[in-house]
Structures are given as C-alpha cells and as structure tokens.
Design a protein around this motif. Structure first.
Motif, mmCIF file in Angstrom:
data_model
loop_
_atom_site.group_PDB
_atom_site.id
_atom_site.type_symbol
_atom_site.label_atom_id
_atom_site.label_comp_id
_atom_site.label_asym_id
_atom_site.label_seq_id
_atom_site.Cartn_x
_atom_site.Cartn_y
_atom_site.Cartn_z
ATOM 1 N N SER A 14 0.832 -1.208 0.000
ATOM 2 C CA SER A 14 0.000 0.000 0.000
ATOM 3 C C SER A 14 0.865 1.256 0.000
ATOM 4 N N LEU A 15 2.031 1.159 0.659
ATOM 5 C CA LEU A 15 2.918 2.320 0.772
ATOM 6 C C LEU A 15 3.536 2.694 -0.573
ATOM 7 N N ASN A 16 3.382 1.813 -1.558
ATOM 8 C CA ASN A 16 3.990 2.095 -2.868
ATOM 9 C C ASN A 16 3.130 3.001 -3.748
ATOM 10 N N ALA A 29 -3.191 8.362 -9.411
ATOM 11 C CA ALA A 29 -4.598 8.688 -9.127
ATOM 12 C C ALA A 29 -5.387 8.622 -10.435
ATOM 13 N N TRP A 30 -4.779 9.122 -11.517
ATOM 14 C CA TRP A 30 -5.439 9.038 -12.823
ATOM 15 C C TRP A 30 -5.648 7.575 -13.222
ATOM 16 N N ARG A 87 5.999 -7.723 -15.459
ATOM 17 C CA ARG A 87 4.797 -6.887 -15.546
ATOM 18 C C ARG A 87 4.815 -5.825 -14.452
ATOM 19 N N ILE A 88 4.366 -4.608 -14.804
ATOM 20 C CA ILE A 88 4.430 -3.492 -13.865
ATOM 21 C C ILE A 88 3.229 -3.548 -12.926
ATOM 22 N N ASN A 89 3.551 -3.593 -11.651
ATOM 23 C CA ASN A 89 2.572 -3.805 -10.593
ATOM 24 C C ASN A 89 2.366 -2.502 -9.817
ATOM 25 N N CYS A 90 1.187 -1.903 -9.890
ATOM 26 C CA CYS A 90 0.969 -0.616 -9.210
ATOM 27 C C CYS A 90 0.018 -0.753 -8.019
ATOM 28 N N THR A 91 0.261 0.099 -7.025
ATOM 29 C CA THR A 91 -0.704 0.267 -5.948
ATOM 30 C C THR A 91 -1.563 1.473 -6.296
ATOM 31 N N LEU A 92 -2.884 1.293 -6.343
ATOM 32 C CA LEU A 92 -3.784 2.384 -6.734
ATOM 33 C C LEU A 92 -4.770 2.669 -5.603
ATOM 34 N N SER A 126 -5.453 -0.135 -3.138
ATOM 35 C CA SER A 126 -5.688 -1.416 -3.830
ATOM 36 C C SER A 126 -4.351 -1.859 -4.422
ATOM 37 N N ILE A 127 -3.847 -3.022 -3.994
ATOM 38 C CA ILE A 127 -2.510 -3.444 -4.448
ATOM 39 C C ILE A 127 -2.591 -4.339 -5.681
ATOM 40 N N ASP A 128 -1.433 -4.556 -6.303
ATOM 41 C CA ASP A 128 -1.264 -5.533 -7.389
ATOM 42 C C ASP A 128 -2.141 -5.255 -8.604
ATOM 43 N N ASN A 129 -2.141 -4.007 -9.045
ATOM 44 C CA ASN A 129 -2.830 -3.677 -10.286
ATOM 45 C C ASN A 129 -1.805 -3.618 -11.416
ATOM 46 N N ILE A 130 -1.932 -4.523 -12.359
ATOM 47 C CA ILE A 130 -0.973 -4.544 -13.468
ATOM 48 C C ILE A 130 -1.320 -3.448 -14.464
ATOM 49 N N CYS A 131 -0.328 -2.625 -14.787
ATOM 50 C CA CYS A 131 -0.549 -1.526 -15.723
ATOM 51 C C CYS A 131 0.316 -1.738 -16.957
ATOM 52 N N THR A 132 -0.259 -1.466 -18.111
ATOM 53 C CA THR A 132 0.479 -1.637 -19.362
ATOM 54 C C THR A 132 1.312 -0.399 -19.657
#
Lengths: 353, 353
Positions: B230-232, B268-269, B320-325, B333-339
């Motif tokens: 989450s801190l990411n 955030a976007w 794969r790029i893993n984002c916290t959103l 929300s963790i582990d959101n893969i972004c292209t």
C-alpha cells in the motif's frame, strides 16, 4: 540416510539431485539462476542439466574459481548480471559449487531486491560439511574474509555424494579438517571413528554425522551469540595463516583445510597451555593432523602481520583476541582471550614440530 | 505524544535526544559510530554533541549530501572506515541524517561482520515519516534505487522536532508528500486534516499520526508480502521520474517528494481509469498536489526510458508493472498490473494539467 531438518529448511542426502528437481517443480519461482565457477561449470553443471528438462530457461552466472572471486567487486558483478537478466523477487538462485559460490551467492541473493530465495548444492567436501549449512553468507574486502555478510538461511540444501568422486585428494583433505574439528569440539567417539576410517574417501555416513553436528550447533545458536562459537576452534590462527598465504605465497597457496589444520594444532597447544587440555590429547591431535597435512613454513618474521590479521577477526571484542579452545577432546571452551605473546608462541610450537 | 512500539523497537517523540543518551548509557556497546552527511554534520551533530558527555569517544563518518552517496562505491567506503576504525560486533551505528544516511547506514551496519546494531536519528521530515521506520535498508547500483538492501530493524528510532526548524521549505514539502500519501492510502480523515493544516510547518501531532500509520502497516507486513505494498502508491511512476531527473537534469533535480507528488497524480489518474476512483476525488487529489508542488515538464520523448526504469522496479513480477492504486481516498488497492500504454497515458495526463 535421513533428511536433516535445519532451522527452517531441509538438508537432503539421498538422491539429492532428484530432490532438487522436485523442489524446483513444486515452487512458484518466476526465474532460475545457477551460480557456478569454471570448475563446477565443467564437472557438475552437466549432472544438473541431465536431471532438469527445461534447462534452457535457466540463466548461468559463472565466476572464476578461487577465494579471489569472493571480493566485493565480483559480488557487484553478480548483482549487475541479475539486473541485466531481469531477475525479480520471485527468482531462485541455485548455488552450485564450493564455499566461495555458496557464500557469495548467498550474500548476493540475500541482498538483491532485499532478498530473493536461494538453495545450496555444495560440490566439495568442505562446502558439504561446512559452508552449506548454517545460514552464514559472506564476501571479502581487501582480503579480509567474510567481513561483509548476512545471516540468511537457504530454502534447502542438496548434498550429493556423486560430486565428490571427481574431487582431487587435496580438496577432500581440505573438507576433512572441518570434519575432524566437529569431532574435536563435541564428539570424541566421532573423532575416534574418523581416525580409524579411510579418510581419502570419507563415507556418506561420516559426512552425514558431520553435517548433523554442525546443524545441531547452528540450530541452538543461529546468530553466534554463544555455543556456535565452538565452530571457531582452529579458525583464529587458521584464518590468519590462510589470509597470509593468500597474500604472500606466489602461485599455490594453502587450502582452507590446510590452514585450519595448522590453526587447530596451534589452538590445541593454547588449550594445553591455558585451560588444561592434557599433554596426551595434545599429542594425539598433533599426530593425527601432522600425519594428514603437509608441513608449512610460517616464518617468524610473519608473526606481526599474522597478529594484525587476527585483530581484525570478527569474533573479537574491544580489540582482544577471543579463541575457542578445547578442555578435552570432544569438549570445546569459548571466549578464551589470548595475548599476542601466547599466539606467537603457539605458532613457534607448530614450527618446531 | 506517546512512544510508538514498532516490530521490536521503540520510536521516541518526546525529548528524543535525551532518550538517545539514555539508550547509549544503558547499552553495552564497545564503540560508537555516527554517520552524517555534510549538512547534518554542520547543523545537527552539534545538538548531539551538547547532549553527550564523552563525545570524543565517538567516531564520525561523514558522506556527501545527496542520493549519489547511496551508490555501492560509497557503501564500500563506509565499510572500509569501519574496518580502519576497528569496529567490532558490539559497535553501535547512529544514523544521523535523512533517508540517504539511514538507508545507507542501515545497510552498511546490517551487513558489517554479518550485522551490528544501529539506530536512526532522522533529521528531515521525509526520513522522520518514511525511511526511519519499517526496517528497509538500501543502496543503489547504476542509479537503480534500493536495488540492493536488507530488511533489518533498527534498535530504536529517535524523532526530534527541533531538527525540522532549520530545514528549508522545499525539504519540508518533500516529506509532506509521504504524509499526504499516508492519508490517501488509509485514512481519509487524516487527509482532510492535512488539507486544512499549515503545511509549511507540520505539527508534531501530524507527524506522529503519519509515523503511526506507516508503523501499523509495517508491523502487519514486515517483508512486503501484501498490505505493505500500500505504501507504494505514487512510487512506481514517482521513482521512475525521480531516477530520470537524477540522470538527466543538470544541476538541480527533483526532490523525492516532488517526484512522488507527480507519481501520485499519475497513479490517481490510473486509479480513476482502471479501478473506479471517482472523478471528484481524482480532481481533489490533483488540486491539492498541484497547489503544493511546482510543475515539472516530463517530455514525451522520455516515456520509453521512464518505462524501462519502471520495468526494473522491485515490485514487478514476470516483467509486468505492478501498481498500488486507490479505490477511493483512504482505501488502497494493491497488485494492479498496468500496461506501457496506460502508464504513458498517465504521464500525458499530468503534462496536460
């Protein structure tokens, strides 16, 4: 031979390479890296390749053989290769080699992205009975051995007897010194058994017992706060002589076991001098070790430098040299402070044998 | 303000420098080393000296200020100074400085002789609310941030408000970005409170709440297996922009907080685009951050390199790029893969603001 359980990982002895394949198949690793040196790359890697079907997916990182490869510069090289190969946190590092490979590979893995998993596949007798068990990783700076490192446990250790078959006699002897030490520090019966065995081909049973002794010690004291120091018998003087040889002997230098054998003779003498090891047992230790290991000339002029190396030893506190000695065969005694004069005298004792 | 208890160490807020003196007097350390940089050596070390009677016994290791000092080469320099000063296993390292000092000092200490004790005395807002708590240590190789490190907890953290008084506004803003993040990921009330506060002089109470949020997260997940991710938030894009600025901007480059503010706007976007963050909350976040942080031009031609930096991020798996959103303000929300396309589009969004 039963599988041993260490702190939180298994040590396999039977059909270990098949166990490694099982481990790889069961795990959810994303990538595999095999750290080898030029020797294990030639003699041991083919045995692994035979066992593993999709070996093309494995990335190989090869270092030069020898203690020089444990320098921080080579560690940086390993880190950079992991970066270039795209290693992620779910990667597995397989350390296939002797103590240099497992110490360096363990350190590189335990610090890469704050730690990836690693396993040891020790290919020398020395690394099977010593470096591969206990969770110490380490690298050298300015020839100071293991000055940088971590306590990080491998996920498993795979001890395969077949690797020993191609090993030169001198390397067998190098590992044997640690086995003899295991007997001296805590199992007189094992020491006696070793004396009566064919030591140019130590049996799987003897190796298993050595690993068991070391494993029991490290489980009781993972971070070397107390009884794990028992394993340092022979290593205060031995490490110094080993470092000295590495720095000064051109071409061929002392193996680890050869240096530790010298260290054990000196520290047995210190044990007799300071804490009551009997003269009979001192002589027994000296006879066994002198019968196995070649004579090495430590010039008296080296004493000052040897002492200065000992002063940098990790086991010291407040600059005083802290030795592990023997009360008797099979019974260690930790935290014995030795003076420069005593340490030099022990080296003189070795020289006059 | 109450002392917080972290995994196995205290975080002091009241009269912290006196607590540090108590800690030093109670411990059985053989030697003391203070790691500072040129700034903290000038502005913060004197406050320490005033408090400690026998300060002559302390060895000072000073590094240059700035992220460049976190390179492995400087770490080797610190290790060599510890060797030269004769540091033993009972030595204590006191990290007096910002995140560079605590990350580097923590890593150097956690690996020197397989680990000596260390404490953090964070002197910037950023290090007080972020780096000093959580047990992450790290150094850089080839400008890849924290690619090498360990999870090792300090023995104590001493947060002293007096250090903030001499801090430039820009450094306050840098720390503030992490405080705003703490609100965004898990405490909407705290986010609202921050919005209404005098943010050029954050109160001790606000700092305490930020440390408390971070501390709760790292206690629940010390090794970043889950919720610690989450801190990411803001850090996937933010780290890349920060690294890019460090490599390309001549002279002055983005502060950590400035880069994370950009990262938080982009992410955030992405949160709005991918997981349903409302447009109203997206706009609220953008308004607050744009009001606090200066505009920075990220050229579209940099996208390829930024993406390649993101690919080396530790949080990724299988490339794969893993984002916290954010699902909403106060809920990560963790582990959101972004292209690559999505990430580049988020940077375009920032550019058109």
């Amino acid at each position: 031979m039963n599988t041993l359980q260490s702190i939180d990982y298994p040590i396999f002895f039977n059909d270990s390479l098949t166990e490694l394949v099982n481990f790889i198949q069961k795990g959810s690793y994303s990538r595999f890296f095999v750290l080898t040196d030029e020797n294990t790359g030639k003699y041991c890697l083919p045995l692994l390749k035979e066992k593993i079907d999709n070996f093309n997916n494995f990335d190989i990182i090869e270092i030069n053989a020898g203690e020089e490869s444990k320098d921080i510069d080579f560690c940086i090289g390993v880190w950079k290769m992991l970066i270039d190969f795209g290693a992620d946190r779910k990667s597995l590092m397989i350390n296939l080699g002797g103590g240099v490979v497992s110490d360096l590979g363990g350190f590189a893995a335990s610090t890469f992205k704050r730690g990836i998993d690693f396993v040891h596949v020790p290919t020398t007798l020395l690394s099977q009975v010593d470096a591969s068990v206990g969770g110490k990783t380490g690298i050298d700076i300015d020839s100071i051995k293991n000055i940088i490192g971590t306590f990080t446990q491998p996920k498993a250790v795979f001890i395969a007897h077949e690797f020993l078959e191609s090993l030169p006699d001198r390397q067998i002897l190098s590992g044997l010194a640690e086995m003899l030490k295991h007997g001296l520090i805590c199992d007189a019966a094992y020491w006696n058994k070793l004396k009566e065995s064919n030591l140019s081909h130590p049996s799987q049973e003897l190796i298993h017992r050595s690993v068991e002794i070391k494993n029991d010690v490290v489980i009781a004291d993972p971070k070397e706060m107390g009884i794990r120091k028992s394993l340092n018998f022979g290593h205060t003087v031995g490490h110094a002589v080993e470092t000295w040889s590495l720095m000064h002997d051109e071409g061929d230098h002392l193996s680890h076991g050869e240096a530790i054998a010298i260290g054990m003779i000196c520290e047995a003498w210190l044990s007799w001098k300071k804490i009551g090891l009997s003269e009979a047992e001192l002589n027994e230790i000296v006879t066994v070790l002198s019968g196995l290991y070649p004579r090495y000339v430590v010039a008296e002029s080296a004493n000052e430098e040897l002492y200065s190396i000992m002063q940098k030893d990790k086991k010291n506190q407040n600059g005083r040299i802290n030795c592990t000695l023997l009360a008797k065969i099979g019974q260690y005694s930790i935290d014995n402070i030795c003076t420069e004069a005593e340490l030099c005298e022990s080296l003189s004792y070795y020289s006059t044998l």
